[in-house]
Design a protein around this motif. Structure first.
Motif, mmCIF file in Angstrom:
data_model
loop_
_atom_site.group_PDB
_atom_site.id
_atom_site.type_symbol
_atom_site.label_atom_id
_atom_site.label_comp_id
_atom_site.label_asym_id
_atom_site.label_seq_id
_atom_site.Cartn_x
_atom_site.Cartn_y
_atom_site.Cartn_z
ATOM 1 N N ALA A 87 14.859 5.011 -12.081
ATOM 2 C CA ALA A 87 13.716 4.113 -12.238
ATOM 3 C C ALA A 87 12.449 4.789 -11.728
ATOM 4 C CB ALA A 87 13.962 2.817 -11.467
ATOM 5 N N PRO A 88 11.287 4.440 -12.278
ATOM 6 C CA PRO A 88 10.034 5.081 -11.844
ATOM 7 C C PRO A 88 9.746 4.905 -10.357
ATOM 8 C CG PRO A 88 9.711 3.801 -13.856
ATOM 9 C CD PRO A 88 11.077 3.478 -13.364
ATOM 10 N N ASP A 89 10.240 3.806 -9.768
ATOM 11 C CA ASP A 89 9.986 3.566 -8.346
ATOM 12 C C ASP A 89 11.226 3.833 -7.488
ATOM 13 O OD1 ASP A 89 11.542 1.486 -9.203
ATOM 14 O OD2 ASP A 89 10.272 -0.104 -8.384
ATOM 15 N N ALA A 90 12.092 4.722 -7.970
ATOM 16 C CA ALA A 90 13.338 4.999 -7.256
ATOM 17 C C ALA A 90 13.105 5.557 -5.859
ATOM 18 C CB ALA A 90 14.194 5.984 -8.062
ATOM 19 N N ILE A 94 0.840 -1.212 0.000
ATOM 20 C CA ILE A 94 0.000 0.000 0.000
ATOM 21 C C ILE A 94 0.869 1.253 0.000
ATOM 22 C CG2 ILE A 94 -1.637 1.345 1.383
ATOM 23 C CD1 ILE A 94 -2.804 -1.339 2.327
ATOM 24 N N ILE A 95 1.915 1.266 0.839
ATOM 25 C CA ILE A 95 2.809 2.431 0.906
ATOM 26 C C ILE A 95 3.590 2.579 -0.394
ATOM 27 C CG2 ILE A 95 4.742 3.476 2.139
ATOM 28 C CD1 ILE A 95 1.998 3.435 3.584
ATOM 29 N N TYR A 96 3.962 1.474 -1.009
ATOM 30 C CA TYR A 96 4.670 1.536 -2.294
ATOM 31 C C TYR A 96 3.820 2.248 -3.342
ATOM 32 C CZ TYR A 96 6.807 -0.078 -6.648
ATOM 33 O OH TYR A 96 7.378 -0.128 -7.897
ATOM 34 N N VAL A 97 2.555 1.854 -3.436
ATOM 35 C CA VAL A 97 1.647 2.474 -4.419
ATOM 36 C C VAL A 97 1.438 3.951 -4.090
ATOM 37 C CG1 VAL A 97 -0.698 2.445 -5.353
ATOM 38 C CG2 VAL A 97 0.501 0.286 -4.913
ATOM 39 N N LEU A 98 1.219 4.245 -2.818
ATOM 40 C CA LEU A 98 1.013 5.635 -2.402
ATOM 41 C C LEU A 98 2.250 6.485 -2.681
ATOM 42 C CD1 LEU A 98 -0.641 7.830 -0.930
ATOM 43 C CD2 LEU A 98 0.306 6.958 1.223
ATOM 44 N N ALA A 99 3.424 5.960 -2.343
ATOM 45 C CA ALA A 99 4.662 6.708 -2.540
ATOM 46 C C ALA A 99 4.968 6.916 -4.020
ATOM 47 C CB ALA A 99 5.823 5.980 -1.856
ATOM 48 N N TRP A 154 2.770 7.317 -6.351
ATOM 49 C CA TRP A 154 1.885 8.414 -6.770
ATOM 50 C C TRP A 154 2.388 9.755 -6.222
ATOM 51 C CZ3 TRP A 154 -1.242 11.599 -3.654
ATOM 52 C CH2 TRP A 154 -2.100 12.450 -4.377
ATOM 53 N N MET A 155 2.841 9.783 -4.983
ATOM 54 C CA MET A 155 3.294 11.031 -4.356
ATOM 55 C C MET A 155 4.555 11.581 -5.018
ATOM 56 S SD MET A 155 2.799 10.128 -0.313
ATOM 57 C CE MET A 155 3.978 11.399 0.106
ATOM 58 N N THR A 156 5.451 10.695 -5.433
ATOM 59 C CA THR A 156 6.761 11.132 -5.921
ATOM 60 C C THR A 156 6.882 11.067 -7.437
ATOM 61 O OG1 THR A 156 7.672 8.890 -5.669
ATOM 62 C CG2 THR A 156 7.845 10.358 -3.776
ATOM 63 N N ARG A 157 5.763 10.896 -8.139
ATOM 64 C CA ARG A 157 5.822 10.685 -9.594
ATOM 65 C C ARG A 157 6.483 11.844 -10.331
ATOM 66 N NH1 ARG A 157 0.970 12.333 -7.952
ATOM 67 N NH2 ARG A 157 -0.252 13.841 -9.158
ATOM 68 N N SER A 158 6.390 13.055 -9.797
ATOM 69 C CA SER A 158 6.996 14.210 -10.460
ATOM 70 C C SER A 158 8.344 14.584 -9.857
ATOM 71 C CB SER A 158 6.047 15.413 -10.375
ATOM 72 O OG SER A 158 5.827 15.769 -9.020
ATOM 73 N N GLN A 159 8.815 13.815 -8.873
ATOM 74 C CA GLN A 159 10.063 14.157 -8.185
ATOM 75 C C GLN A 159 11.181 13.170 -8.445
ATOM 76 O OE1 GLN A 159 7.953 14.222 -4.363
ATOM 77 N NE2 GLN A 159 8.567 16.360 -4.125
ATOM 78 N N GLY A 192 18.046 16.811 -2.434
ATOM 79 C CA GLY A 192 17.336 15.934 -3.340
ATOM 80 C C GLY A 192 16.428 14.933 -2.662
ATOM 81 N N VAL A 193 16.116 15.155 -1.379
ATOM 82 C CA VAL A 193 15.249 14.229 -0.650
ATOM 83 C C VAL A 193 13.931 14.936 -0.339
ATOM 84 C CG1 VAL A 193 14.995 12.790 1.401
ATOM 85 C CG2 VAL A 193 17.257 13.099 0.369
ATOM 86 N N PRO A 194 12.828 14.533 -0.967
ATOM 87 C CA PRO A 194 11.540 15.186 -0.706
ATOM 88 C C PRO A 194 11.036 14.877 0.700
ATOM 89 C CG PRO A 194 11.238 13.292 -2.134
ATOM 90 C CD PRO A 194 12.722 13.458 -1.963
ATOM 91 N N LYS A 195 10.331 15.839 1.292
ATOM 92 C CA LYS A 195 9.892 15.699 2.684
ATOM 93 C C LYS A 195 8.654 14.818 2.834
ATOM 94 C CE LYS A 195 11.807 20.116 4.246
ATOM 95 N NZ LYS A 195 12.533 20.375 3.021
ATOM 96 N N ALA A 196 7.770 14.794 1.831
ATOM 97 C CA ALA A 196 6.509 14.053 1.973
ATOM 98 C C ALA A 196 6.735 12.562 2.228
ATOM 99 C CB ALA A 196 5.635 14.270 0.742
#
Length: 334
Positions: free
Chosen positions: A96-99, A78-83, A85-90, A244-248
């Motif tokens: 990799a898309p799931d980096a 669940i957290i993988y999917v949420l993360a 989506w949250m980081t798709r533009s970052q 380079g580390v997003p806070k969300a």
């Protein structure tokens, strides 16, 4: 709450000592060697001694063993999917898309069971928690020390080979066998846990010439391991400061690791509490509430190519667990 605080406060002081020592180059350089001693000698012998000297446990409920291997992976997905989506533009260009999603998911559910979970369980629940904590630690290790490397190596291999893994034999040789060999056959913690389980469940007994030096080595595990956690915060903080580390994702993973995972574990225990009992229930909740493991940082460096996000979550969850662990003990330990 006060009982939990009295157990973890000295542990955090040792972490602070380790962190302060990290400003001295000699100790920073010794960090890998100290970690190697903990991994190969101190932690395996500590877990072994805690398991073989623990008072007998009357029951080994199946649900108590199923809860951590069901609740934790489900929450991780669940957290993988949420993360993602949250980081798709970052996500950095070329990554990799799931980096960011992968280390966020791992950090949110992979706790510091060996260094925190087992000693805290014994300190709060008594020596009878030693065997239970060792069994739960085994399940935790099988799930993460094998599962994450297998998944990430398979995904990375698929990307590198344009979606083709080749034959099953090649997959076994290139991906599965090296990971299983390192995580199980060459893992001293797993080997000592296996030995402890044999001694607990069979008439076999080791001679005192073996058990006594093993117990002496095990006594070094908790202080030295926590000292190493303090040392490990330095490279973690350096990774955070590099930017380079997003806070969300840091906030989400820390919240999930310290609050959501123990709460989900607690809710899963409630319907089965009468059959599980207070020791199993307490160990499961305490282990679920431990901060993110230092191994997460190493795994993210090795399998995701960048450990900075995992490092930030490690620092945040370790610091905040001094507050959340006593609260968990007050409101969730039954």
């Amino acid at each position: 709450m006060l009982e939990m605080l009295s157990v973890i406060a000295p542990m955090f002081l040792v972490i602070v000592v380790g962190f302060a020592s990290g400003f001295v180059r000699r100790f920073r350089q010794a960090g890998p060697h100290l970690n190697a001693f903990v991994f190969y000698f101190a932690l395996p012998t500590f877990v072994y001694t805690a398991m073989v000297t623990a008072p007998p446990v009357p029951e080994y409920p199946v649900m108590a063993m199923l809860i951590p291997v069901i609740v934790t992976p489900v929450l991780s997905v669940i957290i993988y999917v949420l993360a993602q989506w949250m980081t798709r533009s970052q996500v950095p260009a070329g990554a990799a898309p799931d980096a960011m999603a992968a280390p966020t998911s791992l950090s949110a559910t992979f706790g510091n069971v060996g260094y925190f979970g087992i000693p805290i369980s014994i300190g709060v629940l008594g020596p009878e928690a030693g065997l239970v904590a060792g069994i739960v630690h085994t399940l935790h290790n099988i799930l993460y020390m094998n599962g994450y490397p297998l998944v990430r190596t398979t995904v990375n291999t698929l990307r590198a080979s344009d979606g083709e893994l080749g034959s099953l034999g090649e997959l076994w040789r290139r991906v599965v066998w090296p990971i299983l060999k390192r995580a199980v056959l060459l893992n001293p913690v797993m080997l000592f846990i296996a030995l402890a389980l044999i001694i607990v469940f069979t008439p076999l007994q080791m001679p005192s010439l073996f058990d006594e030096p093993v117990a002496m080595l095990g006594e070094t595990a908790v202080p030295l391991a926590l000292f190493c956690v303090g040392l490990a915060l330095h490279p973690a903080l350096e990774g955070v400061r590099s930017g380079g580390v997003p806070k969300a994702p840091i906030a989400v993973a820390t919240l999930v690791k310290l609050i959501a995972l123990p709460a989900a574990t607690w809710l899963a225990i409630l319907p089965f509490y009468d059959s599980i009992g207070p020791i199993w229930a307490g160990v499961l909740i305490i282990i679920a509430a431990t901060p993110s493991s230092t191994t997460v940082f190493l795994f993210s460096e090795e399998y995701d190519g960048d450990g900075r996000l995992a490092a930030a979550i490690l620092v945040a969850s370790t610091a905040l667990s001094l507050i959340t662990l006593p609260l968990i003990a007050e409101f969730m330990l039954i």
